[in-house]
Design a protein around this motif. Structure first.
Motif, PDB file in Angstrom:
ATOM      1  N   GLY A   1       0.801  -1.220   0.000  1.00 18.07           N
ATOM      2  CA  GLY A   1       0.000   0.000   0.000  1.00 18.07           C
ATOM      3  C   GLY A   1       0.831   1.265   0.000  1.00 18.07           C
ATOM      4  N   LEU A   2       1.954   1.269   0.727  1.00 15.41           N
ATOM      5  CA  LEU A   2       2.805   2.463   0.737  1.00 15.41           C
ATOM      6  C   LEU A   2       3.427   2.677  -0.636  1.00 15.41           C
ATOM      7  CD1 LEU A   2       4.073   4.817   2.228  1.00 15.41           C
ATOM      8  CD2 LEU A   2       5.886   3.268   3.026  1.00 15.41           C
ATOM      9  N   GLY A   3       3.816   1.597  -1.283  1.00 13.82           N
ATOM     10  CA  GLY A   3       4.327   1.712  -2.644  1.00 13.82           C
ATOM     11  C   GLY A   3       3.278   2.260  -3.598  1.00 13.82           C
ATOM     12  N   ASN A   4       2.040   1.797  -3.429  1.00 16.63           N
ATOM     13  CA  ASN A   4       0.944   2.304  -4.263  1.00 16.63           C
ATOM     14  C   ASN A   4       0.727   3.800  -4.029  1.00 16.63           C
ATOM     15  OD1 ASN A   4       0.512  -0.285  -5.222  1.00 16.63           O
ATOM     16  ND2 ASN A   4      -1.156  -0.723  -3.803  1.00 16.63           N
ATOM     17  N   LEU A   5       0.799   4.204  -2.754  1.00 13.28           N
ATOM     18  CA  LEU A   5       0.615   5.620  -2.428  1.00 13.28           C
ATOM     19  C   LEU A   5       1.723   6.458  -3.037  1.00 13.28           C
ATOM     20  CD1 LEU A   5      -0.876   7.869  -0.860  1.00 13.28           C
ATOM     21  CD2 LEU A   5       0.596   7.313   1.097  1.00 13.28           C
ATOM     22  N   ASP A   6       2.953   6.020  -2.882  1.00 14.11           N
ATOM     23  CA  ASP A   6       4.074   6.776  -3.424  1.00 14.11           C
ATOM     24  C   ASP A   6       3.965   6.884  -4.943  1.00 14.11           C
ATOM     25  OD1 ASP A   6       6.586   8.171  -2.996  1.00 14.11           O
ATOM     26  OD2 ASP A   6       7.575   6.437  -3.887  1.00 14.11           O
ATOM     27  N   ALA A   7       3.571   5.789  -5.590  1.00 15.91           N
ATOM     28  CA  ALA A   7       3.414   5.815  -7.043  1.00 15.91           C
ATOM     29  C   ALA A   7       2.296   6.770  -7.451  1.00 15.91           C
ATOM     30  CB  ALA A   7       3.123   4.407  -7.560  1.00 15.91           C
ATOM     31  N   ALA A   8       1.190   6.760  -6.699  1.00 20.02           N
ATOM     32  CA  ALA A   8       0.068   7.647  -7.018  1.00 20.02           C
ATOM     33  C   ALA A   8       0.449   9.115  -6.854  1.00 20.02           C
ATOM     34  CB  ALA A   8      -1.136   7.307  -6.136  1.00 20.02           C
ATOM     35  N   LEU A   9       1.440   9.369  -6.006  1.00 21.28           N
ATOM     36  CA  LEU A   9       1.926  10.732  -5.778  1.00 21.28           C
ATOM     37  C   LEU A   9       3.125  11.066  -6.666  1.00 21.28           C
ATOM     38  CD1 LEU A   9       1.706  10.738  -1.880  1.00 21.28           C
ATOM     39  CD2 LEU A   9       0.283  12.111  -3.424  1.00 21.28           C
ATOM     40  N   GLY A  10       3.363  10.243  -7.670  1.00 23.87           N
ATOM     41  CA  GLY A  10       4.477  10.500  -8.577  1.00 23.87           C
ATOM     42  C   GLY A  10       5.834  10.331  -7.924  1.00 23.87           C
ATOM     43  N   GLY A  11       5.898   9.484  -6.884  1.00 18.38           N
ATOM     44  CA  GLY A  11       7.160   9.260  -6.186  1.00 18.38           C
ATOM     45  C   GLY A  11       7.534  10.363  -5.217  1.00 18.38           C
ATOM     46  N   ALA A  12       6.563  11.198  -4.832  1.00 26.41           N
ATOM     47  CA  ALA A  12       6.876  12.370  -4.002  1.00 26.41           C
ATOM     48  C   ALA A  12       7.451  11.993  -2.643  1.00 26.41           C
ATOM     49  CB  ALA A  12       5.623  13.223  -3.819  1.00 26.41           C
ATOM     50  N   ILE A  13       6.902  10.950  -2.011  1.00 26.39           N
ATOM     51  CA  ILE A  13       7.359  10.616  -0.663  1.00 26.39           C
ATOM     52  C   ILE A  13       8.810  10.165  -0.681  1.00 26.39           C
ATOM     53  CG2 ILE A  13       7.033   9.046   1.280  1.00 26.39           C
ATOM     54  CD1 ILE A  13       4.039   9.102   0.707  1.00 26.39           C
ATOM     55  N   THR A  14       9.125   9.192  -1.533  1.00 29.17           N
ATOM     56  CA  THR A  14      10.495   8.689  -1.553  1.00 29.17           C
ATOM     57  C   THR A  14      11.468   9.719  -2.130  1.00 29.17           C
ATOM     58  OG1 THR A  14       9.936   7.549  -3.642  1.00 29.17           O
ATOM     59  CG2 THR A  14       9.864   6.252  -1.611  1.00 29.17           C
ATOM     60  N   ARG A  15      10.997  10.548  -3.045  1.00 32.72           N
ATOM     61  CA  ARG A  15      11.881  11.593  -3.611  1.00 32.72           C
ATOM     62  C   ARG A  15      12.222  12.636  -2.554  1.00 32.72           C
ATOM     63  NH1 ARG A  15       8.897  12.795  -7.420  1.00 32.72           N
ATOM     64  NH2 ARG A  15       7.924  14.708  -6.670  1.00 32.72           N
ATOM     65  N   LEU A  16      11.226  13.097  -1.812  1.00 25.29           N
ATOM     66  CA  LEU A  16      11.478  14.089  -0.766  1.00 25.29           C
ATOM     67  C   LEU A  16      12.324  13.495   0.354  1.00 25.29           C
ATOM     68  CD1 LEU A  16       7.964  15.779  -0.629  1.00 25.29           C
ATOM     69  CD2 LEU A  16      10.081  16.779  -1.507  1.00 25.29           C
ATOM     70  N   ARG A  17      12.143  12.213   0.608  1.00 22.15           N
ATOM     71  CA  ARG A  17      12.966  11.550   1.623  1.00 22.15           C
ATOM     72  C   ARG A  17      14.410  11.457   1.148  1.00 22.15           C
ATOM     73  NH1 ARG A  17      11.617   5.398   3.077  1.00 22.15           N
ATOM     74  NH2 ARG A  17      12.470   5.215   0.974  1.00 22.15           N
ATOM     75  N   ALA A  18      14.604  11.073  -0.104  1.00 19.55           N
ATOM     76  CA  ALA A  18      15.963  10.961  -0.648  1.00 19.55           C
ATOM     77  C   ALA A  18      16.664  12.309  -0.675  1.00 19.55           C
ATOM     78  CB  ALA A  18      15.905  10.361  -2.051  1.00 19.55           C
ATOM     79  N   ASP A  19      15.896  13.384  -0.884  1.00 16.56           N
ATOM     80  CA  ASP A  19      16.460  14.736  -0.936  1.00 16.56           C
ATOM     81  C   ASP A  19      16.689  15.334   0.446  1.00 16.56           C
ATOM     82  OD1 ASP A  19      16.433  14.597  -3.680  1.00 16.56           O
ATOM     83  OD2 ASP A  19      14.604  15.780  -3.924  1.00 16.56           O
ATOM     84  N   GLY A  20      16.253  14.623   1.497  1.00 13.17           N
ATOM     85  CA  GLY A  20      16.434  15.115   2.851  1.00 13.17           C
ATOM     86  C   GLY A  20      15.430  16.155   3.280  1.00 13.17           C
ATOM     87  N   ILE A  21      14.417  16.397   2.451  1.00 17.14           N
ATOM     88  CA  ILE A  21      13.377  17.361   2.822  1.00 17.14           C
ATOM     89  C   ILE A  21      12.429  16.744   3.845  1.00 17.14           C
ATOM     90  CG2 ILE A  21      11.426  18.714   1.927  1.00 17.14           C
ATOM     91  CD1 ILE A  21      13.003  18.837  -0.747  1.00 17.14           C
ATOM     92  N   PHE A  22      12.102  15.493   3.641  1.00 17.34           N
ATOM     93  CA  PHE A  22      11.330  14.705   4.609  1.00 17.34           C
ATOM     94  C   PHE A  22      12.186  13.499   4.976  1.00 17.34           C
ATOM     95  CE2 PHE A  22       8.253  11.089   5.162  1.00 17.34           C
ATOM     96  CZ  PHE A  22       7.783  11.470   6.400  1.00 17.34           C
ATOM     97  N   ARG A  23      12.793  13.537   6.145  1.00 17.70           N
ATOM     98  CA  ARG A  23      13.741  12.494   6.528  1.00 17.70           C
ATOM     99  C   ARG A  23      13.074  11.295   7.182  1.00 17.70           C
ATOM    100  NH1 ARG A  23      17.779  15.698  10.177  1.00 17.70           N
ATOM    101  NH2 ARG A  23      15.771  16.510  10.887  1.00 17.70           N
ATOM    102  N   ALA A  24      11.763  11.421   7.440  1.00 12.85           N
ATOM    103  CA  ALA A  24      10.982  10.344   8.075  1.00 12.85           C
ATOM    104  C   ALA A  24      11.483  10.029   9.474  1.00 12.85           C
ATOM    105  CB  ALA A  24      10.972   9.094   7.196  1.00 12.85           C
ATOM    106  N   GLU A  25      11.990  11.057  10.176  1.00 12.31           N
ATOM    107  CA  GLU A  25      12.351  10.874  11.581  1.00 12.31           C
ATOM    108  C   GLU A  25      11.078  10.631  12.394  1.00 12.31           C
ATOM    109  OE1 GLU A  25      15.328  10.652  12.822  1.00 12.31           O
ATOM    110  OE2 GLU A  25      16.345  11.074  10.926  1.00 12.31           O
ATOM    111  N   PRO A  26      11.191   9.968  13.551  1.00 11.17           N
ATOM    112  CA  PRO A  26      10.000   9.684  14.346  1.00 11.17           C
ATOM    113  C   PRO A  26       9.193  10.949  14.649  1.00 11.17           C
ATOM    114  CG  PRO A  26      11.855   8.452  15.198  1.00 11.17           C
ATOM    115  CD  PRO A  26      12.405   9.382  14.151  1.00 11.17           C
TER     116      PRO A  26
END
Length: 204
Positions: free
Chosen positions: A54-79
């Motif tokens: 489901g998370l993969g589906n969400l990221d794909a539906a958002l054009g990869g925004a979650i993983t892209r922002l995480r990779a760029d350090g904008i959203f680091r997914a800290e607790p």
């Protein structure tokens, strides 16, 4: 368009707390028909380059925004870190998506999930939304299902922590439905675990 009431035909109600009906359903953050769709996100995946399920589906539906922002350090997914994405496109049903950081997989415990749900619920209330769905995304990120003991209780405790004792009496713009997304595999058994856990916590 289906009503954004946080409930579909496959949802099971496990209880009501402070005027919020709590459901579980075999849904994910893409398919949940709610105002706010929430997904837990680790700082990295285990044994894969990107999340699955489901998370993969969400990221794909958002054009990869979650993983892209995480990779760029904008959203680091800290607790407890929150990423808000407004007006997502179809097939996402919600009008707002929240990504909630779960931090480092190696340091994960159910207590992290308790904090994540509490953060998500407080943010949903701040957004003045009437319904929300929370998808933990643990297995989607590579966790072993055998390591998830205590997670339903932690998720419910987080919601209990966040829901205020005093709710507005007029009922307008206040959270009234909360949906926990769980996998379709062994759904009936998981719904029973959530229901039993809710009854135990509510009796405290």
């Amino acid at each position: 368009m289906p009503p954004m009431d946080g409930r579909a035909d496959d949802a099971v109600t496990i209880g009501t707390l402070r005027r919020v009906r709590i459901d579980v359903a075999p849904r994910d953050a893409v398919s949940a028909e709610v105002a706010v769709a929430i997904a837990g996100v680790f700082s990295y995946e285990i044994g894969r380059n990107k999340p699955g399920g489901g998370l993969g589906n969400l990221d794909a539906a958002l054009g990869g925004a979650i993983t892209r922002l995480r990779a760029d350090g904008i959203f680091r997914a800290e607790p407890g870190e929150v990423l808000i994405l407004s007006a997502p496109a179809r097939p996402i049903q919600a009008t707002t998506v929240l990504a909630i950081g779960l931090g480092n997989r190696a340091a994960w415990t159910p207590a992290v999930m308790r904090q994540a749900v509490a953060t998500a619920a407080r943010e949903t209330i701040r957004l003045d939304a009437e319904s929300a769905a929370f998808a933990p995304s643990l297995i989607d990120s590579g966790l072993d299902p055998d390591d998830l003991s205590g997670t339903p209780q932690a998720m419910l405790e987080g919601l209990f922590d966040a829901l205020p004792d005093n709710r507005r009496d007029d009922g307008s713009g206040t959270l009234s439905r909360w949906l926990f997304c769980v996998g379709a595999v062994r759904f009936d058994a998981m719904a029973e675990v959530f229901r039993d856990t809710f009854d135990r916590l509510a009796a405290r």
